[in-house]
Design a protein around this motif. Structure first.
Motif, mmCIF file in Angstrom:
data_model
loop_
_atom_site.group_PDB
_atom_site.id
_atom_site.type_symbol
_atom_site.label_atom_id
_atom_site.label_comp_id
_atom_site.label_asym_id
_atom_site.label_seq_id
_atom_site.Cartn_x
_atom_site.Cartn_y
_atom_site.Cartn_z
ATOM 1 N N CYS A 282 59.863 4.787 83.975
ATOM 2 C CA CYS A 282 60.812 4.019 84.774
ATOM 3 C C CYS A 282 61.855 4.955 85.400
ATOM 4 O O CYS A 282 62.514 5.730 84.689
ATOM 5 C CB CYS A 282 61.494 2.972 83.914
ATOM 6 S SG CYS A 282 62.614 1.896 84.845
ATOM 7 N N PRO B 44 63.545 -0.357 88.180
ATOM 8 C CA PRO B 44 64.373 -1.487 87.747
ATOM 9 C C PRO B 44 64.254 -2.640 88.737
ATOM 10 O O PRO B 44 64.151 -2.438 89.946
ATOM 11 C CB PRO B 44 65.788 -0.906 87.751
ATOM 12 C CG PRO B 44 65.599 0.573 87.610
ATOM 13 C CD PRO B 44 64.324 0.882 88.348
ATOM 14 N N ASP C 138 66.985 -8.036 88.517
ATOM 15 C CA ASP C 138 67.571 -8.723 87.365
ATOM 16 C C ASP C 138 68.160 -7.759 86.337
ATOM 17 O O ASP C 138 68.862 -8.182 85.415
ATOM 18 C CB ASP C 138 66.517 -9.595 86.664
ATOM 19 C CG ASP C 138 66.015 -10.705 87.578
ATOM 20 O OD1 ASP C 138 66.806 -11.173 88.419
ATOM 21 O OD2 ASP C 138 64.837 -11.082 87.449
ATOM 22 N N ASP C 139 67.853 -6.469 86.485
ATOM 23 C CA ASP C 139 68.331 -5.489 85.511
ATOM 24 C C ASP C 139 69.763 -5.077 85.839
ATOM 25 O O ASP C 139 70.034 -4.470 86.880
ATOM 26 C CB ASP C 139 67.434 -4.241 85.511
ATOM 27 C CG ASP C 139 66.062 -4.524 84.935
ATOM 28 O OD1 ASP C 139 65.995 -5.134 83.849
ATOM 29 O OD2 ASP C 139 65.061 -4.141 85.565
ATOM 30 N N GLU D 80 70.166 0.363 84.554
ATOM 31 C CA GLU D 80 68.891 1.076 84.615
ATOM 32 C C GLU D 80 68.343 1.307 83.207
ATOM 33 O O GLU D 80 67.129 1.295 82.978
ATOM 34 C CB GLU D 80 69.054 2.415 85.335
ATOM 35 C CG GLU D 80 68.914 2.358 86.836
ATOM 36 C CD GLU D 80 70.180 1.854 87.533
ATOM 37 O OE1 GLU D 80 71.143 1.473 86.818
ATOM 38 O OE2 GLU D 80 70.207 1.832 88.771
ATOM 39 N N ALA E 257 68.430 -0.633 80.751
ATOM 40 C CA ALA E 257 67.711 -1.823 80.283
ATOM 41 C C ALA E 257 66.269 -1.804 80.759
ATOM 42 O O ALA E 257 65.345 -2.144 80.008
ATOM 43 C CB ALA E 257 68.423 -3.085 80.775
ATOM 44 N N ALA E 258 66.062 -1.407 82.004
ATOM 45 C CA ALA E 258 64.708 -1.327 82.551
ATOM 46 C C ALA E 258 63.903 -0.240 81.849
ATOM 47 O O ALA E 258 62.697 -0.401 81.598
ATOM 48 C CB ALA E 258 64.769 -1.057 84.053
ATOM 49 N N ASP F 55 62.652 -1.503 78.597
ATOM 50 C CA ASP F 55 61.481 -2.372 78.760
ATOM 51 C C ASP F 55 60.212 -1.557 78.993
ATOM 52 O O ASP F 55 59.138 -1.906 78.487
ATOM 53 C CB ASP F 55 61.692 -3.325 79.940
ATOM 54 C CG ASP F 55 62.726 -4.402 79.646
ATOM 55 O OD1 ASP F 55 62.975 -4.666 78.458
ATOM 56 O OD2 ASP F 55 63.286 -4.963 80.603
ATOM 57 N N TYR G 49 71.007 0.352 74.289
ATOM 58 C CA TYR G 49 69.711 -0.304 74.499
ATOM 59 C C TYR G 49 68.628 0.253 73.572
ATOM 60 O O TYR G 49 67.435 0.013 73.789
ATOM 61 C CB TYR G 49 69.279 -0.146 75.955
ATOM 62 C CG TYR G 49 70.040 -1.059 76.900
ATOM 63 C CD1 TYR G 49 69.711 -2.406 77.023
ATOM 64 C CD2 TYR G 49 71.108 -0.587 77.651
ATOM 65 C CE1 TYR G 49 70.413 -3.244 77.867
ATOM 66 C CE2 TYR G 49 71.817 -1.412 78.505
ATOM 67 C CZ TYR G 49 71.468 -2.738 78.606
ATOM 68 O OH TYR G 49 72.180 -3.570 79.454
#
Length: 299
Positions: A199, A225, A228-229, A232, A234-235, A238, A255
């Motif tokens: 990512c 990302p 909705d993120d 960065e 957070a993405a 994921d 995170y």
């Protein structure tokens, strides 16, 4: 009559502050540097809504720019790219007098491109932009400013990096800890052997390709990302693995990410277009580089 050399600089932000700090030390203009930096920080806060000015933007602009003083900084208005496209006061220019040569800093939205089009012999911009625009992609990656000039195709650009200013944050590897085998380091070697998603911010795709090298990317798929993120990081959490700019890494840890290798410094750099350089340009370059840095390069 003292010669004046024009130097392209960013109109706002951390890179401009790094340039002002360098000149504050090299030319003794600490008060000027503090004045410009504090003015632009205040105007950024106004644009973001965290400051509520008691004068409109034109009154503030008139107050900041003293046209009767040839050495006073000047400012201008631009449309900011935030929601609503508000007007934003940004740096325009200032002349700094020294014993040998006068230095005129001229604000540009894209200083690096101003050097590429031969408008200036000297300029400051982010090292990231050099990687994004003209550094060639090779199987092996690069990890320092010292590698950059060797990667610039002379058919693409005459511009070369002279030195970094030390205002460094890093493009850093981040990963979920469960992705790493026991005892493994989160470094380039791990990325080369990894298969899956990586990512990144979309704007840094070519930069990441140059930094990691094309061989390391053979089994990787870039992801980005989503709208909705909020962060960065957070993405990246994921996806499992990613690259993002970091100073302390506190948000990444929030995170559940571990920080790995610093891949490349995101730093303001002094650049030169040697085809436009002359004697006075050399004096300015000496003024701007007289404080030795580990990132100093040979051009």
């Amino acid at each position: 009559m003292t010669e004046t050399v024009c130097v392209a600089v960013p109109r706002k932000g951390r890179p401009l502050e790094a340039v002002l700090e360098r000149l504050a030390s090299g030319a003794g203009v600490h008060a000027l540097a503090d004045d410009v930096s504090s003015t632009l920080r205040y105007e950024k806060a106004v644009t973001k809504g965290s400051q509520q000015p008691d004068r409109d933007v034109y009154e503030r602009l008139a107050d900041y720019s003293d046209l009767d003083d040839p050495t006073a900084p000047e400012y201008t208005l631009l449309r900011d790219d935030r929601d609503g496209k508000p007007r934003r006061i940004v740096f325009d220019s200032v002349t700094i007098e020294t014993d040998d040569v006068d230095v005129r800093l001229v604000g540009r939205e894209e200083p690096f491109r101003s050097l590429r089009t031969h408008e200036f012999a000297l300029g400051f911009d982010s090292a990231d932009l050099v990687l994004e625009e003209v550094v060639s992609l090779r199987p092996e990656g690069l990890d320092s400013l010292a590698d950059v000039n060797a990667r610039i195709d002379p058919r693409e650009s005459d511009v070369r990096v002279v030195t970094g200013l030390g205002d460094t944050v890093y493009h850093t590897l981040m990963a979920k800890p469960e992705l790493l085998p026991a005892g493994a380091e989160l470094d380039r070697e791990f990325v080369t052997s990894y298969e899956g998603d990586l990512c990144i911010s979309p704007r840094y795709e070519r930069l990441v390709e140059a930094v990691l090298g094309t061989d390391a990317l053979e089994n990787l798929e870039f992801t980005y990302p989503s709208a909705d993120d909020a962060e960065e990081e957070a993405a990246i959490a994921d996806a499992g693995l990613g690259v993002y700019l970091t100073v302390t890494g506190s948000t990444a840890r929030d995170y559940g990410l571990v920080l790995g290798e610093h891949l490349f410094p995101s730093e303001t750099v002094l650049m030169e277009n040697p085809t436009e350089a002359d004697g006075p340009t050399g004096l300015v370059k000496e003024l701007l580089t007289e404080q030795e840095l580990e990132t100093a390069l040979q051009v």
